[in-house]
Design an enzyme around this catalytic site. Sequence first.
Site, PDB file in Angstrom:
ATOM      1  N   ARG A 247       0.825  -1.211   0.000  1.00 30.48           N
ATOM      2  CA  ARG A 247       0.000   0.000   0.000  1.00 30.48           C
ATOM      3  C   ARG A 247       0.859   1.260   0.000  1.00 30.48           C
ATOM      4  O   ARG A 247       0.504   2.272  -0.608  1.00 30.48           O
ATOM      5  CB  ARG A 247      -0.903   0.025   1.238  1.00 30.48           C
ATOM      6  CG  ARG A 247      -2.108  -0.878   1.111  1.00 30.48           C
ATOM      7  CD  ARG A 247      -3.051  -0.693   2.286  1.00 30.48           C
ATOM      8  NE  ARG A 247      -3.994  -1.787   2.324  1.00 30.48           N
ATOM      9  CZ  ARG A 247      -5.151  -1.809   1.647  1.00 30.48           C
ATOM     10  NH1 ARG A 247      -5.506  -0.792   0.914  1.00 30.48           N
ATOM     11  NH2 ARG A 247      -5.941  -2.849   1.731  1.00 30.48           N
TER      12      ARG A 247
ATOM     13  N   LEU B  90      -7.083   3.722   2.742  1.00 36.16           N
ATOM     14  CA  LEU B  90      -5.867   4.541   2.733  1.00 36.16           C
ATOM     15  C   LEU B  90      -5.131   4.393   4.071  1.00 36.16           C
ATOM     16  O   LEU B  90      -5.759   4.255   5.122  1.00 36.16           O
ATOM     17  CB  LEU B  90      -6.238   6.001   2.487  1.00 36.16           C
ATOM     18  CG  LEU B  90      -6.873   6.255   1.110  1.00 36.16           C
ATOM     19  CD1 LEU B  90      -7.543   7.620   1.046  1.00 36.16           C
ATOM     20  CD2 LEU B  90      -5.824   6.113   0.002  1.00 36.16           C
TER      21      LEU B  90
ATOM     22  N   ASP C 200     -14.263   5.565   7.773  1.00 36.17           N
ATOM     23  CA  ASP C 200     -15.591   6.180   7.714  1.00 36.17           C
ATOM     24  C   ASP C 200     -15.898   6.968   8.992  1.00 36.17           C
ATOM     25  O   ASP C 200     -17.058   7.054   9.430  1.00 36.17           O
ATOM     26  CB  ASP C 200     -16.680   5.134   7.424  1.00 36.17           C
ATOM     27  CG  ASP C 200     -16.462   4.451   6.086  1.00 36.17           C
ATOM     28  OD1 ASP C 200     -15.977   5.125   5.154  1.00 36.17           O
ATOM     29  OD2 ASP C 200     -16.752   3.247   5.969  1.00 36.17           O
TER      30      ASP C 200
ATOM     31  N   HIS D  18     -19.975   8.774   1.971  1.00 31.56           N
ATOM     32  CA  HIS D  18     -20.225   7.387   2.379  1.00 31.56           C
ATOM     33  C   HIS D  18     -21.734   7.160   2.366  1.00 31.56           C
ATOM     34  O   HIS D  18     -22.499   7.981   2.894  1.00 31.56           O
ATOM     35  CB  HIS D  18     -19.667   7.146   3.787  1.00 31.56           C
ATOM     36  CG  HIS D  18     -19.887   5.743   4.265  1.00 31.56           C
ATOM     37  ND1 HIS D  18     -19.126   4.682   3.806  1.00 31.56           N
ATOM     38  CD2 HIS D  18     -20.786   5.226   5.126  1.00 31.56           C
ATOM     39  CE1 HIS D  18     -19.552   3.570   4.380  1.00 31.56           C
ATOM     40  NE2 HIS D  18     -20.556   3.872   5.190  1.00 31.56           N
TER      41      HIS D  18
ATOM     42  N   ASN E  21     -14.846  12.723   2.073  1.00 35.84           N
ATOM     43  CA  ASN E  21     -15.349  11.460   1.534  1.00 35.84           C
ATOM     44  C   ASN E  21     -16.870  11.477   1.581  1.00 35.84           C
ATOM     45  O   ASN E  21     -17.458  12.097   2.467  1.00 35.84           O
ATOM     46  CB  ASN E  21     -14.830  10.287   2.388  1.00 35.84           C
ATOM     47  CG  ASN E  21     -15.318   8.944   1.885  1.00 35.84           C
ATOM     48  OD1 ASN E  21     -15.301   8.682   0.677  1.00 35.84           O
ATOM     49  ND2 ASN E  21     -15.762   8.076   2.780  1.00 35.84           N
TER      50      ASN E  21
HETATM   51  C1  GAR Z   1     -21.510   6.146  -4.098  1.00 31.84           C
HETATM   52  O1  GAR Z   1     -22.739   5.624  -3.721  1.00 31.84           O
HETATM   53  C2  GAR Z   1     -20.675   6.479  -2.884  1.00 31.84           C
HETATM   54  O2  GAR Z   1     -21.429   6.934  -1.790  1.00 31.84           O
HETATM   55  C3  GAR Z   1     -20.061   5.133  -2.586  1.00 31.84           C
HETATM   56  O3  GAR Z   1     -19.730   4.605  -3.851  1.00 31.84           O
HETATM   57  C4  GAR Z   1     -20.660   5.101  -4.818  1.00 31.84           C
HETATM   58  C5  GAR Z   1     -19.878   5.683  -5.965  1.00 31.84           C
HETATM   59  O4  GAR Z   1     -20.726   5.987  -7.038  1.00 31.84           O
HETATM   60  N1  GAR Z   1     -18.908   5.251  -1.751  1.00 31.84           N
HETATM   61  C6  GAR Z   1     -18.520   4.312  -0.890  1.00 31.84           C
HETATM   62  O5  GAR Z   1     -19.113   3.263  -0.735  1.00 31.84           O
HETATM   63  C7  GAR Z   1     -17.262   4.650  -0.112  1.00 31.84           C
HETATM   64  N2  GAR Z   1     -17.071   3.737   0.951  1.00 31.84           N
HETATM   65  P1  GAR Z   1     -20.214   6.929  -8.209  1.00 31.84           P
HETATM   66  O6  GAR Z   1     -18.918   6.314  -8.736  1.00 31.84           O
HETATM   67  O7  GAR Z   1     -21.297   6.866  -9.228  1.00 31.84           O
HETATM   68  O8  GAR Z   1     -20.006   8.299  -7.654  1.00 31.84           O
END
Ligand code: GAR
Length: 198
Positions: free
Chosen positions: A66, A94, A146, A110, A108
């Site tokens: 990583r 990360l 998160d 979530h 971020n």
């Molecule tokens: C979104 O729903 C976002 O909230 C989630 O991934 C999706 C991305 O969609 N994020 C996570 O799960 C982060 N842990 P997108 O590529 O269409 O924006």
Amino acid sequence: MNKRVAILLSGGGSNMVALAQDMHGAHPARPVLVLSNTPTAGGLEKAAGMGIPAASIDHRPFGGDRAAFEAALTKKLEAAAPDIICLAGFMRILTPHFIARWQGRMLNIHPSILPLFRGLHTHRQALEAGMAVHGCTVHEVTGELDGGPILGQAVIQIKPGDTPDDLAARLLPLEHRLYPAVLRKFAVGDHSKVSLCA
Ligand code: GAR
């Protein structure tokens, strides 16, 4: 002076599009780079189509290293000199070292009402918990997965018979309103919370 925003993604990039489309006119920020850990991420093509520099650093050749992957990310990011980094569906964990480099400047989104339902499969987690509402959160990124200060949340109702896909489909349009609303404020140093309901 406009703030420079780098957006990190792993997938389709619909949140990236919502952020980038908002960054026009009097908006206090501009997108300067879209970066993905997945060379085939749909978001890269969308970014290029919007005239935003787009690049990928495939995490796979780095195996479990990583630190080396993040060093490559950091090099790309530093070349773009972002003031703010938005994680938008970036699905790599990360390390504390990387997070410390950008702490206070990294956001971020979530798909849950944090601190409920961290990690993956949040829509299923909300259904299994018997929740009446579900939602999404924009937060500052800290060393806690998160975790980090909450900057905004949006909430939807859960209806009888809803599936995880139903929740994802109803939540995404709210994500697209919430993240840009938070970024507009964050870019001018306003950390007051945004709240939205469907
Ligand atoms: C979104 O729903 C976002 O909230 C989630 O991934 C999706 C991305 O969609 N994020 C996570 O799960 C982060 N842990 P997108 O590529 O269409 O924006």
